[in-house]
Design a protein around this motif. Structure first.
Motif, PDB file in Angstrom:
ATOM      1  N   ARG A   7       0.827  -1.202   0.000  1.00  9.98           N
ATOM      2  CA  ARG A   7       0.000   0.000   0.000  1.00  9.98           C
ATOM      3  C   ARG A   7       0.867   1.260   0.000  1.00  9.98           C
ATOM      4  O   ARG A   7       0.567   2.226  -0.702  1.00  9.98           O
ATOM      5  CB  ARG A   7      -0.929   0.026   1.223  1.00  9.98           C
ATOM      6  CG  ARG A   7      -1.988  -1.047   1.222  1.00  9.98           C
ATOM      7  CD  ARG A   7      -3.046  -0.768   0.236  1.00  9.98           C
ATOM      8  NE  ARG A   7      -3.746   0.440   0.632  1.00  9.98           N
ATOM      9  CZ  ARG A   7      -4.641   1.050  -0.093  1.00  9.98           C
ATOM     10  NH1 ARG A   7      -4.964   0.576  -1.259  1.00  9.98           N
ATOM     11  NH2 ARG A   7      -5.217   2.138   0.335  1.00  9.98           N
ATOM     12  N   ALA A   8       1.909   1.263   0.795  1.00 12.06           N
ATOM     13  CA  ALA A   8       2.796   2.428   0.867  1.00 12.06           C
ATOM     14  C   ALA A   8       3.469   2.658  -0.490  1.00 12.06           C
ATOM     15  O   ALA A   8       3.579   3.799  -0.954  1.00 12.06           O
ATOM     16  CB  ALA A   8       3.844   2.229   1.952  1.00 12.06           C
ATOM     17  N   GLU A   9       3.923   1.588  -1.144  1.00 13.77           N
ATOM     18  CA  GLU A   9       4.565   1.739  -2.460  1.00 13.77           C
ATOM     19  C   GLU A   9       3.567   2.232  -3.503  1.00 13.77           C
ATOM     20  O   GLU A   9       3.911   3.068  -4.346  1.00 13.77           O
ATOM     21  CB  GLU A   9       5.196   0.414  -2.890  1.00 13.77           C
ATOM     22  CG  GLU A   9       6.430   0.070  -2.088  1.00 13.77           C
ATOM     23  CD  GLU A   9       7.027  -1.273  -2.484  1.00 13.77           C
ATOM     24  OE1 GLU A   9       6.421  -1.975  -3.325  1.00 13.77           O
ATOM     25  OE2 GLU A   9       8.093  -1.602  -1.947  1.00 13.77           O
ATOM     26  N   GLU A  10       2.337   1.725  -3.458  1.00 11.85           N
ATOM     27  CA  GLU A  10       1.313   2.211  -4.391  1.00 11.85           C
ATOM     28  C   GLU A  10       1.033   3.689  -4.170  1.00 11.85           C
ATOM     29  O   GLU A  10       0.897   4.460  -5.125  1.00 11.85           O
ATOM     30  CB  GLU A  10       0.031   1.405  -4.226  1.00 11.85           C
ATOM     31  CG  GLU A  10       0.117  -0.015  -4.699  1.00 11.85           C
ATOM     32  CD  GLU A  10      -1.119  -0.814  -4.339  1.00 11.85           C
ATOM     33  OE1 GLU A  10      -2.085  -0.225  -3.805  1.00 11.85           O
ATOM     34  OE2 GLU A  10      -1.113  -2.035  -4.586  1.00 11.85           O
ATOM     35  N   ARG A  11       0.939   4.084  -2.909  1.00 11.78           N
ATOM     36  CA  ARG A  11       0.683   5.493  -2.588  1.00 11.78           C
ATOM     37  C   ARG A  11       1.844   6.369  -3.066  1.00 11.78           C
ATOM     38  O   ARG A  11       1.625   7.429  -3.661  1.00 11.78           O
ATOM     39  CB  ARG A  11       0.468   5.647  -1.089  1.00 11.78           C
ATOM     40  CG  ARG A  11       0.017   7.034  -0.695  1.00 11.78           C
ATOM     41  CD  ARG A  11      -0.276   7.158   0.773  1.00 11.78           C
ATOM     42  NE  ARG A  11       0.889   6.774   1.569  1.00 11.78           N
ATOM     43  CZ  ARG A  11       0.960   5.720   2.397  1.00 11.78           C
ATOM     44  NH1 ARG A  11      -0.069   4.932   2.564  1.00 11.78           N
ATOM     45  NH2 ARG A  11       2.060   5.452   3.065  1.00 11.78           N
ATOM     46  N   ASP A  12       3.072   5.916  -2.832  1.00 13.58           N
ATOM     47  CA  ASP A  12       4.234   6.675  -3.299  1.00 13.58           C
ATOM     48  C   ASP A  12       4.222   6.816  -4.814  1.00 13.58           C
ATOM     49  O   ASP A  12       4.507   7.892  -5.353  1.00 13.58           O
ATOM     50  CB  ASP A  12       5.536   6.005  -2.856  1.00 13.58           C
ATOM     51  CG  ASP A  12       5.784   6.125  -1.367  1.00 13.58           C
ATOM     52  OD1 ASP A  12       5.097   6.940  -0.723  1.00 13.58           O
ATOM     53  OD2 ASP A  12       6.658   5.404  -0.850  1.00 13.58           O
ATOM     54  N   TRP A  16       4.000  10.289  -6.934  1.00 13.16           N
ATOM     55  CA  TRP A  16       4.958  10.687  -7.961  1.00 13.16           C
ATOM     56  C   TRP A  16       4.268  10.915  -9.293  1.00 13.16           C
ATOM     57  O   TRP A  16       4.581  11.850 -10.028  1.00 13.16           O
ATOM     58  CB  TRP A  16       6.073   9.635  -8.107  1.00 13.16           C
ATOM     59  CG  TRP A  16       7.119   9.799  -7.065  1.00 13.16           C
ATOM     60  CD1 TRP A  16       7.326   9.013  -5.990  1.00 13.16           C
ATOM     61  CD2 TRP A  16       8.090  10.845  -6.981  1.00 13.16           C
ATOM     62  NE1 TRP A  16       8.366   9.498  -5.236  1.00 13.16           N
ATOM     63  CE2 TRP A  16       8.856  10.626  -5.825  1.00 13.16           C
ATOM     64  CE3 TRP A  16       8.379  11.956  -7.770  1.00 13.16           C
ATOM     65  CZ2 TRP A  16       9.887  11.462  -5.442  1.00 13.16           C
ATOM     66  CZ3 TRP A  16       9.419  12.786  -7.391  1.00 13.16           C
ATOM     67  CH2 TRP A  16      10.152  12.536  -6.236  1.00 13.16           C
ATOM     68  N   ASP A  17       3.302  10.059  -9.627  1.00  9.81           N
ATOM     69  CA  ASP A  17       2.558  10.243 -10.876  1.00  9.81           C
ATOM     70  C   ASP A  17       1.800  11.565 -10.865  1.00  9.81           C
ATOM     71  O   ASP A  17       1.796  12.299 -11.860  1.00  9.81           O
ATOM     72  CB  ASP A  17       1.581   9.092 -11.108  1.00  9.81           C
ATOM     73  CG  ASP A  17       2.277   7.780 -11.455  1.00  9.81           C
ATOM     74  OD1 ASP A  17       3.484   7.821 -11.773  1.00  9.81           O
ATOM     75  OD2 ASP A  17       1.620   6.725 -11.394  1.00  9.81           O
ATOM     76  N   ASP A  18       1.176  11.883  -9.727  1.00 11.55           N
ATOM     77  CA  ASP A  18       0.465  13.157  -9.607  1.00 11.55           C
ATOM     78  C   ASP A  18       1.420  14.328  -9.738  1.00 11.55           C
ATOM     79  O   ASP A  18       1.123  15.322 -10.407  1.00 11.55           O
ATOM     80  CB  ASP A  18      -0.266  13.254  -8.269  1.00 11.55           C
ATOM     81  CG  ASP A  18      -1.476  12.335  -8.196  1.00 11.55           C
ATOM     82  OD1 ASP A  18      -1.901  11.829  -9.256  1.00 11.55           O
ATOM     83  OD2 ASP A  18      -1.983  12.123  -7.079  1.00 11.55           O
ATOM     84  N   ARG A  19       2.574  14.218  -9.085  1.00  8.91           N
ATOM     85  CA  ARG A  19       3.568  15.290  -9.142  1.00  8.91           C
ATOM     86  C   ARG A  19       4.067  15.464 -10.575  1.00  8.91           C
ATOM     87  O   ARG A  19       4.189  16.589 -11.068  1.00  8.91           O
ATOM     88  CB  ARG A  19       4.725  14.952  -8.204  1.00  8.91           C
ATOM     89  CG  ARG A  19       5.634  16.111  -7.938  1.00  8.91           C
ATOM     90  CD  ARG A  19       6.609  15.805  -6.821  1.00  8.91           C
ATOM     91  NE  ARG A  19       5.917  15.492  -5.585  1.00  8.91           N
ATOM     92  CZ  ARG A  19       6.105  14.372  -4.869  1.00  8.91           C
ATOM     93  NH1 ARG A  19       6.964  13.479  -5.247  1.00  8.91           N
ATOM     94  NH2 ARG A  19       5.426  14.168  -3.760  1.00  8.91           N
ATOM     95  N   ARG A  24       4.098  18.552 -15.529  1.00  6.93           N
ATOM     96  CA  ARG A  24       3.872  18.601 -16.976  1.00  6.93           C
ATOM     97  C   ARG A  24       2.822  19.649 -17.317  1.00  6.93           C
ATOM     98  O   ARG A  24       3.006  20.443 -18.255  1.00  6.93           O
ATOM     99  CB  ARG A  24       3.452  17.216 -17.462  1.00  6.93           C
ATOM    100  CG  ARG A  24       3.482  17.043 -18.941  1.00  6.93           C
ATOM    101  CD  ARG A  24       3.282  15.591 -19.377  1.00  6.93           C
ATOM    102  NE  ARG A  24       2.171  14.950 -18.683  1.00  6.93           N
ATOM    103  CZ  ARG A  24       2.289  13.994 -17.756  1.00  6.93           C
ATOM    104  NH1 ARG A  24       3.477  13.555 -17.404  1.00  6.93           N
ATOM    105  NH2 ARG A  24       1.223  13.467 -17.191  1.00  6.93           N
ATOM    106  N   GLU A  25       1.732  19.701 -16.545  1.00  6.72           N
ATOM    107  CA  GLU A  25       0.690  20.704 -16.797  1.00  6.72           C
ATOM    108  C   GLU A  25       1.222  22.115 -16.581  1.00  6.72           C
ATOM    109  O   GLU A  25       0.915  23.022 -17.357  1.00  6.72           O
ATOM    110  CB  GLU A  25      -0.507  20.445 -15.894  1.00  6.72           C
ATOM    111  CG  GLU A  25      -1.281  19.202 -16.255  1.00  6.72           C
ATOM    112  CD  GLU A  25      -2.331  18.835 -15.221  1.00  6.72           C
ATOM    113  OE1 GLU A  25      -2.327  19.452 -14.127  1.00  6.72           O
ATOM    114  OE2 GLU A  25      -3.148  17.946 -15.511  1.00  6.72           O
TER     115      GLU A  25
END
Length: 55
Positions: A7-12, A16-19, A24-25
């Motif tokens: 869960r922690a790795e998925e959240r990280d 990162w994907d959001d960041r 990019r935006e």
């Protein structure tokens, strides 16, 4: 691998994907604003040259 670690790795990874998406935006927005500003400045310069030429 424990459930908590997964869960922690998925959240990280999501963070990162959001960041990356926000970066990019932001970069796209800045590029668009710069392009618009250059276009306006070019148009202003052409307008000034035309006014001087046709006086």
């Amino acid at each position: 691998m424990s459930w908590f670690r997964r869960r922690a790795e998925e959240r990280d990874r999501r963070d990162w994907d959001d960041r990356d998406r926000r970066d990019r935006e932001d970069r796209d927005r800045r590029d668009r604003e710069d392009r618009d500003r250059r276009d306006r400045e070019d148009q202003d310069r052409r307008d000034r040259e035309d006014r001087l030429r046709y006086r």
